[in-house]
Design an enzyme around this catalytic site. Sequence first.
Site, PDB file in Angstrom:
ATOM      1  N   LYS A  34     -60.694 -77.811  60.566  1.00  0.00           N
ATOM      2  CA  LYS A  34     -59.829 -76.956  61.371  1.00  0.00           C
ATOM      3  C   LYS A  34     -59.744 -77.458  62.815  1.00  0.00           C
ATOM      4  CE  LYS A  34     -61.827 -73.188  59.669  1.00  0.00           C
ATOM      5  NZ  LYS A  34     -62.198 -71.793  59.413  1.00  0.00           N
ATOM      6  N   ARG A  77     -67.574 -79.922  48.754  1.00  0.00           N
ATOM      7  CA  ARG A  77     -66.288 -79.569  49.352  1.00  0.00           C
ATOM      8  C   ARG A  77     -65.200 -80.537  48.868  1.00  0.00           C
ATOM      9  NH1 ARG A  77     -65.073 -79.183  54.800  1.00  0.00           N
ATOM     10  NH2 ARG A  77     -66.836 -77.811  55.032  1.00  0.00           N
ATOM     11  N   GLU A 130     -63.996 -68.264  58.632  1.00  0.00           N
ATOM     12  CA  GLU A 130     -64.069 -67.907  60.044  1.00  0.00           C
ATOM     13  C   GLU A 130     -62.636 -67.924  60.579  1.00  0.00           C
ATOM     14  OE1 GLU A 130     -66.463 -70.390  62.591  1.00  0.00           O
ATOM     15  OE2 GLU A 130     -66.009 -69.131  64.315  1.00  0.00           O
TER      16      GLU A 130
HETATM   17  P1  ATP Z   1     -63.603 -76.737  58.326  1.00  0.00           P
HETATM   18  O1  ATP Z   1     -64.905 -77.460  58.301  1.00  0.00           O
HETATM   19  O2  ATP Z   1     -62.536 -77.367  57.501  1.00  0.00           O
HETATM   20  O3  ATP Z   1     -63.112 -76.417  59.668  1.00  0.00           O
HETATM   21  P2  ATP Z   1     -65.087 -74.447  57.696  1.00  0.00           P
HETATM   22  O4  ATP Z   1     -66.100 -74.792  56.675  1.00  0.00           O
HETATM   23  O5  ATP Z   1     -65.528 -74.310  59.089  1.00  0.00           O
HETATM   24  O6  ATP Z   1     -63.849 -75.411  57.565  1.00  0.00           O
HETATM   25  P3  ATP Z   1     -64.829 -71.716  57.009  1.00  0.00           P
HETATM   26  O7  ATP Z   1     -63.801 -70.811  57.523  1.00  0.00           O
HETATM   27  O8  ATP Z   1     -66.206 -71.554  57.483  1.00  0.00           O
HETATM   28  O9  ATP Z   1     -64.298 -73.167  57.286  1.00  0.00           O
HETATM   29  O10 ATP Z   1     -64.796 -71.778  55.428  1.00  0.00           O
HETATM   30  C1  ATP Z   1     -64.691 -70.667  54.590  1.00  0.00           C
HETATM   31  C2  ATP Z   1     -65.198 -71.049  53.230  1.00  0.00           C
HETATM   32  O11 ATP Z   1     -64.440 -72.110  52.705  1.00  0.00           O
HETATM   33  C3  ATP Z   1     -66.631 -71.496  53.281  1.00  0.00           C
HETATM   34  O12 ATP Z   1     -67.331 -70.897  52.218  1.00  0.00           O
HETATM   35  C4  ATP Z   1     -66.554 -72.977  53.115  1.00  0.00           C
HETATM   36  O13 ATP Z   1     -67.690 -73.472  52.483  1.00  0.00           O
HETATM   37  C5  ATP Z   1     -65.284 -73.146  52.279  1.00  0.00           C
HETATM   38  N1  ATP Z   1     -64.662 -74.440  52.552  1.00  0.00           N
HETATM   39  C6  ATP Z   1     -64.295 -74.928  53.750  1.00  0.00           C
HETATM   40  N2  ATP Z   1     -63.802 -76.168  53.644  1.00  0.00           N
HETATM   41  C7  ATP Z   1     -63.829 -76.468  52.319  1.00  0.00           C
HETATM   42  C8  ATP Z   1     -63.460 -77.619  51.547  1.00  0.00           C
HETATM   43  N3  ATP Z   1     -62.943 -78.708  52.124  1.00  0.00           N
HETATM   44  N4  ATP Z   1     -63.646 -77.576  50.214  1.00  0.00           N
HETATM   45  C9  ATP Z   1     -64.149 -76.475  49.624  1.00  0.00           C
HETATM   46  N5  ATP Z   1     -64.527 -75.373  50.278  1.00  0.00           N
HETATM   47  C10 ATP Z   1     -64.375 -75.359  51.616  1.00  0.00           C
HETATM   48 MG    MG Z   2     -67.494 -72.906  58.942  1.00  0.00          MG
END
Ligand code: ATP
Ligand code: MG
Length: 599
Positions: free
Chosen positions: A311, A301, A40
């Site tokens: 984020k 994760r 995102e």
């Molecule tokens: P955050 O929770 O850190 O703000 P998010 O999950 O909202 O991150 P997205 O932009 O939705 O961030 O993530 C894009 C992809 O990266 C998704 O498929 C998510 O599952 C993966 N992802 C995000 N954080 C991690 C992590 N710590 N380890 C592995 N994969 C991740």
């Molecule tokens: Mg997300």
Amino acid sequence: MSDPVSIPAPSAPSDFIRDIVRDDLASGRHQRVVTRFPPEPNGYLHIGHAKSICLNFGIALENQGVCHLRMDDTNPTKEDVEYVDSIIADVRWLIEGWADGILGLKPKGMGPEAAPDEVDFRLSATATHLGQPMEPFYASDYFDALYGFARQLIRLGRAYVCDLTPEETEQYRGSPDRPGRNSPYRNRTVEENLALFEKMKEGRFPDSACTLRARIDMESPNIWMRDPVIYRIRHADHHHTGNRWCIYPMYDFAHCLSDYIEGITHSICTLEFEVHRPLYDWILESLQLPRSLPHQFEFARLNLGYTVMSKRKLLQLVQGGLVSGWDDPRLPTISGLRRRGVPASALRAFAHEIGVTKYNGLTDLSVFEFAVRRELNRVAVRRMGVLRPLRLVLTNIAEGEVHWFDAVNNPEDPSAGTRKIPFSRHIFIEQEDFQENPPPKYFRLRPGGDVRLKYACIIRCDEVIKNDVGEVVEIRCTADLESHSGGANAARKVKGTIHWVSAGHSIAATVRLYDRLFTVAEPDKEEGDFRQYLNPESLQELEAQLEPSLAEAVGETRFQLERIGYFVRDSRETDSNRPVFNRTITLKDGWAKESARPG
Ligand code: ATP
Ligand code: MG
């Protein structure tokens, strides 16, 4: 110098997701694997995303497939083009020379023109076209298609417009141990729902006046299946679609259908989406779609010690001015790690080594640091520099007399060759390499003692000159010029060897040393605000003296200052009169020593 390519390990990686992919290809369930990385655009990517990128691109690469870079941009109020641009740049940097051939971008402006109810196109087939401007996939390019799919659900009696307020919707939903209640609007006719949904789209209602909900089961033990909202009203401009829409699909509705539209075969995400999987499948199965459906698979994760990864929290640090920006070298963002000097190949090796599992845990920072050191040891050229300079005078060398010695550029890589370094009457050594009253077993310089200057010769400290208040102002030494390699006294042995630079030749530079950003392993699990656990000593700035060849260090050239650590020129501070260098990492794990100490 661009980042040297190292394909992580000779062995083909193996994990439960790769096993599934292999089986699906072997059984003919899929002809070609198509994965996606769907961030995102509401922040910069971090090292957790790097794990996901390496997994999705890795699986596509190993199976001659493709991986789409898709902006999961269904929330207009938090997203921005700045983030889109940074995401593209970070993904490119991370996979360059490794999987860039399969980076799924599409020709600019190409959206789903097909009629929503008969969507049958494969954007991915065009993803590797060359010679035309390319862009990532955008979930928001599918807003027309998604709107069509929503109408289809309404026609099938599987979605309805609900006028409950957000608070009422919450109350009706129940809780994990208490079933929900049906909305009073649940039994509207198809015609009424179609008309209301149309009005929602036309902007006839204010924000939150009503929603479109899937009609599933308010008593389901899975709370996500209790008639989830799939469309909401937001009168807000969107970074990609402008003011075209005032209704926006929710993540769960948009994600599975974006996967379907792009022909994704394996939709790989983190464990928190496991409870959403029944909804993912329900939407796709309810729509009676003609093509084969994507499937979702979840993995744990990455959580890394002594930092934060969400984020939202990173944004708080950036907006609060607690770091210098999203690319602050102390942050776990990809741009921060890059600016700090971490090679992309080290990030990929790390992702490979931690593997893919179903169990959430905390990865020790030392695992990451080990991967970085190993990679830098292989590629970084060796240089000399003094962080806290102390001036020595070599009294048996005349003013203006210069000797040039050979120095090895990289003992790990003979092809890196040697260079000449100047040696003269005035040199700098490290303050801590001289002690007037040293403890036992101190093998560096002391009054009356000898030490070897690396690549040069042995020197002896003859005299320490102090000012009125007792501070050392000059240290007078003599050099045994015959003790250099090849000289008559080359066989002379002394116990200590230290680094140095020639004062008349060295360049002044600012050097930034970094430490962990937080003082505790899991700042978001501690009591109170995570920001109170910031390490006040995470950044130290020094005025150093470096050997002259480093005046030319540019771009991502990484070098080791012998005995001090690995460095890279800072990419932001570009004043050539005052170079700034970032220490990527020390040569050894200083924290390991710390914790091994008794008490
Ligand atoms: P955050 O929770 O850190 O703000 P998010 O999950 O909202 O991150 P997205 O932009 O939705 O961030 O993530 C894009 C992809 O990266 C998704 O498929 C998510 O599952 C993966 N992802 C995000 N954080 C991690 C992590 N710590 N380890 C592995 N994969 C991740
Ligand atoms: Mg997300």
